[in-house]
Write an enzyme that holds these catalytic residues in place. Structure first.
Site, PDB file in Angstrom:
ATOM      1  N   LYS A 173       0.836  -1.221   0.000  1.00 54.51           N
ATOM      2  CA  LYS A 173       0.000   0.000   0.000  1.00 54.51           C
ATOM      3  C   LYS A 173       0.865   1.264   0.000  1.00 54.51           C
ATOM      4  CE  LYS A 173      -2.021  -1.138   3.873  1.00 54.51           C
ATOM      5  NZ  LYS A 173      -1.299  -2.410   4.163  1.00 54.51           N
ATOM      6  N   ARG A 175      -9.487   1.554   8.675  1.00 58.10           N
ATOM      7  CA  ARG A 175      -8.915   0.265   9.027  1.00 58.10           C
ATOM      8  C   ARG A 175      -9.879  -0.598   9.818  1.00 58.10           C
ATOM      9  NH1 ARG A 175      -3.283   0.752   8.730  1.00 58.10           N
ATOM     10  NH2 ARG A 175      -2.095  -0.991   9.567  1.00 58.10           N
ATOM     11  N   ARG A 215      11.942  -5.228   4.591  1.00 60.15           N
ATOM     12  CA  ARG A 215      11.688  -3.811   4.277  1.00 60.15           C
ATOM     13  C   ARG A 215      12.671  -2.894   5.016  1.00 60.15           C
ATOM     14  NH1 ARG A 215       5.838  -1.696   5.125  1.00 60.15           N
ATOM     15  NH2 ARG A 215       6.092  -2.704   7.141  1.00 60.15           N
ATOM     16  N   ARG A 275      11.685  -0.788  10.658  1.00 59.20           N
ATOM     17  CA  ARG A 275      10.650  -0.320  11.586  1.00 59.20           C
ATOM     18  C   ARG A 275      10.562  -1.215  12.824  1.00 59.20           C
ATOM     19  NH1 ARG A 275       5.411   0.598   7.803  1.00 59.20           N
ATOM     20  NH2 ARG A 275       4.470  -0.486   9.567  1.00 59.20           N
ATOM     21  N   ARG A 285      -0.046  -8.213  13.561  1.00 57.31           N
ATOM     22  CA  ARG A 285      -0.660  -7.237  12.648  1.00 57.31           C
ATOM     23  C   ARG A 285      -1.558  -7.966  11.638  1.00 57.31           C
ATOM     24  NH1 ARG A 285       4.600  -4.433  10.865  1.00 57.31           N
ATOM     25  NH2 ARG A 285       3.373  -3.644   9.130  1.00 57.31           N
TER      26      ARG A 285
HETATM   27  P1  AP5 Z   1       4.890  -1.595   1.676  1.00 58.43           P
HETATM   28  O1  AP5 Z   1       4.507  -0.765   0.514  1.00 58.43           O
HETATM   29  O2  AP5 Z   1       5.696  -0.923   2.746  1.00 58.43           O
HETATM   30  O3  AP5 Z   1       3.603  -2.336   2.298  1.00 58.43           O
HETATM   31  P2  AP5 Z   1       2.340  -1.770   3.105  1.00 58.43           P
HETATM   32  O4  AP5 Z   1       1.142  -2.462   2.576  1.00 58.43           O
HETATM   33  O5  AP5 Z   1       2.333  -0.279   3.113  1.00 58.43           O
HETATM   34  O6  AP5 Z   1       2.699  -2.369   4.527  1.00 58.43           O
HETATM   35  P3  AP5 Z   1       2.679  -1.742   5.973  1.00 58.43           P
HETATM   36  O7  AP5 Z   1       3.389  -2.759   6.829  1.00 58.43           O
HETATM   37  O8  AP5 Z   1       3.233  -0.349   6.003  1.00 58.43           O
HETATM   38  O9  AP5 Z   1       1.193  -1.730   6.273  1.00 58.43           O
HETATM   39  P4  AP5 Z   1       0.574  -1.672   7.631  1.00 58.43           P
HETATM   40  O10 AP5 Z   1      -0.827  -1.470   7.233  1.00 58.43           O
HETATM   41  O11 AP5 Z   1       0.826  -2.820   8.528  1.00 58.43           O
HETATM   42  O12 AP5 Z   1       1.388  -0.483   8.356  1.00 58.43           O
HETATM   43  P5  AP5 Z   1       0.973   1.005   8.709  1.00 58.43           P
HETATM   44  O13 AP5 Z   1       2.174   1.852   8.635  1.00 58.43           O
HETATM   45  O14 AP5 Z   1      -0.244   1.405   7.957  1.00 58.43           O
HETATM   46  O15 AP5 Z   1       5.680  -2.878   1.119  1.00 58.43           O
HETATM   47  C1  AP5 Z   1       6.245  -3.842   1.999  1.00 58.43           C
HETATM   48  C2  AP5 Z   1       7.617  -4.301   1.447  1.00 58.43           C
HETATM   49  O16 AP5 Z   1       7.416  -5.038   0.241  1.00 58.43           O
HETATM   50  C3  AP5 Z   1       8.578  -3.163   1.098  1.00 58.43           C
HETATM   51  O17 AP5 Z   1       9.868  -3.545   1.451  1.00 58.43           O
HETATM   52  C4  AP5 Z   1       8.451  -3.020  -0.437  1.00 58.43           C
HETATM   53  O18 AP5 Z   1       9.665  -2.581  -1.028  1.00 58.43           O
HETATM   54  C5  AP5 Z   1       8.125  -4.456  -0.864  1.00 58.43           C
HETATM   55  N1  AP5 Z   1       7.207  -4.511  -2.000  1.00 58.43           N
HETATM   56  C6  AP5 Z   1       6.086  -3.740  -2.218  1.00 58.43           C
HETATM   57  N2  AP5 Z   1       5.472  -4.100  -3.354  1.00 58.43           N
HETATM   58  C7  AP5 Z   1       6.181  -5.150  -3.861  1.00 58.43           C
HETATM   59  C8  AP5 Z   1       6.031  -5.972  -5.045  1.00 58.43           C
HETATM   60  N3  AP5 Z   1       5.007  -5.786  -5.907  1.00 58.43           N
HETATM   61  N4  AP5 Z   1       6.940  -6.939  -5.243  1.00 58.43           N
HETATM   62  C9  AP5 Z   1       7.994  -7.145  -4.374  1.00 58.43           C
HETATM   63  N5  AP5 Z   1       8.177  -6.392  -3.258  1.00 58.43           N
HETATM   64  C10 AP5 Z   1       7.284  -5.407  -3.008  1.00 58.43           C
HETATM   65  O19 AP5 Z   1       0.519   0.826  10.235  1.00 58.43           O
HETATM   66  C11 AP5 Z   1       1.455   0.558  11.252  1.00 58.43           C
HETATM   67  C12 AP5 Z   1       0.750   0.642  12.611  1.00 58.43           C
HETATM   68  O20 AP5 Z   1       0.239   1.975  12.823  1.00 58.43           O
HETATM   69  C13 AP5 Z   1      -0.476  -0.270  12.791  1.00 58.43           C
HETATM   70  O21 AP5 Z   1      -0.099  -1.571  13.192  1.00 58.43           O
HETATM   71  C14 AP5 Z   1      -1.250   0.489  13.873  1.00 58.43           C
HETATM   72  O22 AP5 Z   1      -0.688   0.286  15.151  1.00 58.43           O
HETATM   73  C15 AP5 Z   1      -1.016   1.950  13.491  1.00 58.43           C
HETATM   74  N6  AP5 Z   1      -2.055   2.451  12.569  1.00 58.43           N
HETATM   75  C16 AP5 Z   1      -1.867   2.856  11.279  1.00 58.43           C
HETATM   76  N7  AP5 Z   1      -3.044   3.248  10.737  1.00 58.43           N
HETATM   77  C17 AP5 Z   1      -3.988   3.072  11.704  1.00 58.43           C
HETATM   78  C18 AP5 Z   1      -5.391   3.281  11.738  1.00 58.43           C
HETATM   79  N8  AP5 Z   1      -6.066   3.733  10.652  1.00 58.43           N
HETATM   80  N9  AP5 Z   1      -6.058   3.014  12.885  1.00 58.43           N
HETATM   81  C19 AP5 Z   1      -5.406   2.569  13.976  1.00 58.43           C
HETATM   82  N10 AP5 Z   1      -4.071   2.326  14.006  1.00 58.43           N
HETATM   83  C20 AP5 Z   1      -3.359   2.580  12.874  1.00 58.43           C
END
Ligand code: AP5
Ligand code: ZN
Length: 220
Positions: A19, A94, A132, A165, A176
């Site tokens: 994402k 979410r 990552r 991270r 997660r």
């Molecule tokens: P990446 O693009 O970083 O993946 P992502 O889907 O963004 O993964 P996240 O782990 O960031 O999502 P998340 O939802 O758990 O974390 P968030 O920060 O939102 O890609 C991952 C890896 O794969 C990278 O290394 C990339 O290079 C590689 N890659 C990508 N595409 C590829 C492809 N096609 N082929 C090969 N490799 C590829 O949330 C973190 C925390 O914040 C949550 O756990 C929660 O505690 C809090 N939080 C965030 N939002 C909320 C909310 N709305 N409500 C409550 N708590 C929240």
């Protein structure tokens, strides 16, 4: 309402689906800003604000930060001038409470435009997340194998340090995923019922996924 129509793209997918990677590319391609709640929490943590300290306790466990805090934060973010034409939502909404609140926020501007679901197998997401690395300065996301920087440990764009991270270790990632299936997966049905869901094959290359997403966003 037509002159107030905006584009709101809600990216759905398990942690590690891509994402953030795709939201940044869509931002460059469309000019719509990426709104990542995870990035906003991490920015606050880096600056040791009260919000950042509060969020850290939840993030380190892989749990969701409370809805009232998160929803208020997104409301404020969407009122900023760079969101005047809409936004690419990355990690919000979410759960169903956040989805309902978001729909109310964007209703005056034509509502949610499209909700692409980036599909990836769980084993693949764990591989992606544990490899990552993220730039401390600009937040650009790399992968040790799938998308490495030109120089190990250094951001291609600004020379910033790449770090792992705190929530990217396997035990937290598994929690997660658990939280995703329990709280976020119901949004797939929610947006499907509204005719807004489109599935995208997230196992393809980053460029191929981007092309599929761009085609969807341009249709809106
Ligand atoms: P990446 O693009 O970083 O993946 P992502 O889907 O963004 O993964 P996240 O782990 O960031 O999502 P998340 O939802 O758990 O974390 P968030 O920060 O939102 O890609 C991952 C890896 O794969 C990278 O290394 C990339 O290079 C590689 N890659 C990508 N595409 C590829 C492809 N096609 N082929 C090969 N490799 C590829 O949330 C973190 C925390 O914040 C949550 O756990 C929660 O505690 C809090 N939080 C965030 N939002 C909320 C909310 N709305 N409500 C409550 N708590 C929240
Ligand atoms: Zn950088």
């Amino acid at each position: 309402m037509s002159d107030r129509k905006r584009t709101y793209v809600v990216l759905l997918g398990v942690p590690g689906a891509g994402k953030g990677t795709q939201a940044k590319l869509l931002e460059q391609a469309t000019g719509l800003p990426q709104v990542s709640t995870g990035d906003i929490f991490r920015y606050n943590l880096k600056n040791q604000t009260a919000l950042g300290v509060l969020a850290k306790g939840y993030m380190d466990q892989g749990s969701l930060v409370p809805d009232d805090v998160t929803i208020r934060m997104v409301e404020d973010r969407l009122q900023m001038p760079d969101c005047a034409k809409g936004a690419i939502m990355d990690g919000f909404p979410r759960n169903l409470v956040q989805a309902t609140a978001f729909e109310q926020m964007v209703a005056p501007y034509g509502g949610v435009s499209v909700a692409p679901l980036i599909n990836v197998e769980d084993d693949e997401t764990i591989r992606r997340i544990t490899g990552r690395r993220t730039c401390r300065t600009c937040g650009t996301v790399y992968h040790l194998i799938f998308n490495p920087p030109l120089v190990e440990g250094v951001c291609d764009k600004d020379g910033g340090e790449l770090y792992q991270r705190d929530d990217d270790y396997e035990a937290t990632v598994r929690n997660r995923l658990f939280v995703y299936y329990k709280q976020t997966a119901p949004l797939v049905g929610y947006f499907y019922a509204k005719g807004l869901l489109t599935e995208v094959d997230g196992s393809k290359s980053i460029d191929a996924v981007q092309a599929d997403l761009l085609a969807l966003v341009k249709c809106k």
